[in-house]
Design an enzyme around this catalytic site. Sequence first.
Site, mmCIF file in Angstrom:
data_model
loop_
_atom_site.group_PDB
_atom_site.id
_atom_site.type_symbol
_atom_site.label_atom_id
_atom_site.label_comp_id
_atom_site.label_asym_id
_atom_site.label_seq_id
_atom_site.Cartn_x
_atom_site.Cartn_y
_atom_site.Cartn_z
ATOM 1 N N GLU A 126 -15.627 3.940 5.087
ATOM 2 C CA GLU A 126 -14.338 4.275 4.504
ATOM 3 C C GLU A 126 -14.543 5.276 3.380
ATOM 4 O O GLU A 126 -15.605 5.324 2.764
ATOM 5 C CB GLU A 126 -13.654 3.024 3.950
ATOM 6 C CG GLU A 126 -13.381 1.944 4.982
ATOM 7 C CD GLU A 126 -12.707 0.719 4.389
ATOM 8 O OE1 GLU A 126 -11.715 0.880 3.637
ATOM 9 O OE2 GLU A 126 -13.164 -0.395 4.677
ATOM 10 N N HIS A 169 -7.142 4.746 2.927
ATOM 11 C CA HIS A 169 -6.685 4.579 1.552
ATOM 12 C C HIS A 169 -6.945 5.820 0.701
ATOM 13 O O HIS A 169 -6.712 5.790 -0.518
ATOM 14 C CB HIS A 169 -7.344 3.350 0.927
ATOM 15 C CG HIS A 169 -6.954 2.079 1.588
ATOM 16 N ND1 HIS A 169 -5.851 1.343 1.223
ATOM 17 C CD2 HIS A 169 -7.512 1.417 2.634
ATOM 18 C CE1 HIS A 169 -5.750 0.276 2.002
ATOM 19 N NE2 HIS A 169 -6.755 0.296 2.859
ATOM 20 N N HIS A 210 -13.858 -1.807 6.835
ATOM 21 C CA HIS A 210 -12.730 -2.585 7.342
ATOM 22 C C HIS A 210 -13.077 -3.287 8.647
ATOM 23 O O HIS A 210 -13.876 -2.798 9.447
ATOM 24 C CB HIS A 210 -11.530 -1.653 7.559
ATOM 25 C CG HIS A 210 -10.246 -2.363 7.809
ATOM 26 N ND1 HIS A 210 -9.793 -2.646 9.072
ATOM 27 C CD2 HIS A 210 -9.317 -2.859 6.948
ATOM 28 C CE1 HIS A 210 -8.629 -3.270 8.989
ATOM 29 N NE2 HIS A 210 -8.316 -3.416 7.719
ATOM 30 N N LYS A 264 0.276 3.559 4.869
ATOM 31 C CA LYS A 264 0.016 3.357 3.441
ATOM 32 C C LYS A 264 0.726 4.458 2.651
ATOM 33 O O LYS A 264 1.932 4.393 2.484
ATOM 34 C CB LYS A 264 -1.482 3.278 3.211
ATOM 35 C CG LYS A 264 -2.051 2.050 3.958
ATOM 36 C CD LYS A 264 -3.518 1.929 3.924
ATOM 37 C CE LYS A 264 -3.974 0.629 4.584
ATOM 38 N NZ LYS A 264 -3.602 0.496 6.016
ATOM 39 N N ASN A 266 0.823 -1.212 0.000
ATOM 40 C CA ASN A 266 0.000 0.000 0.000
ATOM 41 C C ASN A 266 0.862 1.268 0.000
ATOM 42 O O ASN A 266 0.397 2.335 0.409
ATOM 43 C CB ASN A 266 -0.919 0.015 1.231
ATOM 44 C CG ASN A 266 -1.917 -1.120 1.210
ATOM 45 O OD1 ASN A 266 -2.506 -1.416 0.175
ATOM 46 N ND2 ASN A 266 -2.115 -1.766 2.344
ATOM 47 N N ASP A 290 -13.093 6.896 7.633
ATOM 48 C CA ASP A 290 -11.775 6.266 7.594
ATOM 49 C C ASP A 290 -11.129 6.566 6.242
ATOM 50 O O ASP A 290 -11.520 6.029 5.219
ATOM 51 C CB ASP A 290 -11.918 4.757 7.808
ATOM 52 C CG ASP A 290 -10.567 4.056 7.852
ATOM 53 O OD1 ASP A 290 -9.534 4.740 7.729
ATOM 54 O OD2 ASP A 290 -10.550 2.823 8.018
ATOM 55 N N SER A 314 -10.983 -0.573 0.788
ATOM 56 C CA SER A 314 -9.652 -1.159 0.671
ATOM 57 C C SER A 314 -9.570 -2.332 -0.284
ATOM 58 O O SER A 314 -8.484 -2.638 -0.788
ATOM 59 C CB SER A 314 -9.158 -1.597 2.047
ATOM 60 O OG SER A 314 -10.024 -2.562 2.622
#
Length: 374
Positions: free
Chosen positions: A175, A207, A130, A238, A44, A204, A179
């Site tokens: 998120e 990413h 997640h 990441k 990542n 979140d 992910s």
Amino acid sequence: MSGPEQELQQLSDSGLLRTLRPLDSPSGPQVTRDGLPLWNFASNDYLGLANDPRLVAAFQEGLSLYGAGSAASRLITGTLPPHEHFEQQLAAAKLSEAALLFASGFATAIGVIPALVGKDDHVIVDKLSHASLIDGARLSGATLRVFPHNDVRRLGELLEKIRSKSTGRILILTESVFSMDGDLCPLSEIVELKDRFGAVLLLDEAHGFGILGPTGMGLAEELGLQDRIDFHMGTLSKAAGLSGAYIACSASWRDLLINRARSFIYSTAPPPALAHAASASLEIIQSGAELRNRLQENIRLLDTDAITPIIPKILGENEQVLAASTHLEEAGFLVPAIRYPTVPRGTARLRVSLSAAHPASAVSSLSEALHQLP
């Protein structure tokens, strides 16, 4: 009673057994495993910062200034100048009053969520969120409700139903960039719903951080919504090229988390050298338009329809995806096979993860190899 051997055999028989396979080299765009060079499309490290000389130098400087470890929790003697400097720097970047550094994203979720809600409250979470968000919600003791992935209509229905019966806190978890699929949440619509029903939102950006937005602060920045997000969560493991994680929020919420987030209270502080390096990483990210442009070029080269560096190739069955991953490794590409429980049953996939550090030639070769999979 069966022992671990029987359980391991069951995992193996179903194509779900996982093992640790160490690299022979540092993580980077190209790695060595079992003596073989492989183009690394598994990590990542989206901006290629994990081995960036500027970040390595900052970490080394932090070690020389503050030593190797914090030696205590933040509430004892573990709070050092680099921790506070990074938190202030990040809060400003996120347009929040304050921020708090945690040891990992998982530690952030299971510490923050139970500190925000309890048995008289509700948590509503996107189905594909997640595992750390789901586990944090379960640990909180709040009533947990799940809405289908990115289904804002169902989210609205749940909010309306809960609010008609309860005056407790409602926490929405999602998120920004998912992910395993690389798609985006409908953030504008979610923000409108949470405001309408008096809920709070934990977003979140694990990413999205470093990838999206004019200064890399994520989807909320890209959409001009940073000041309407109650809790910005993210990780440094990441795009930032390090480890650790954060929550950005109001000053009063930060103060409460310091007193209630058990994973914060009862954990040794992240190494001060790490926090020192995190400040350097944040500066690189904020001025990293060239890195983000290079990453976008690689994304377009592999998949013109993709919008993030996470590009799944869903094959369905465990055996099929394991065979495809092995075939790619034999061809010189490290692309992981992702299976249940990380993704729903029947959606086993190759998860291609692109980096700004990948040369265009490697991305083109991977594209050709993917098209030639049996």
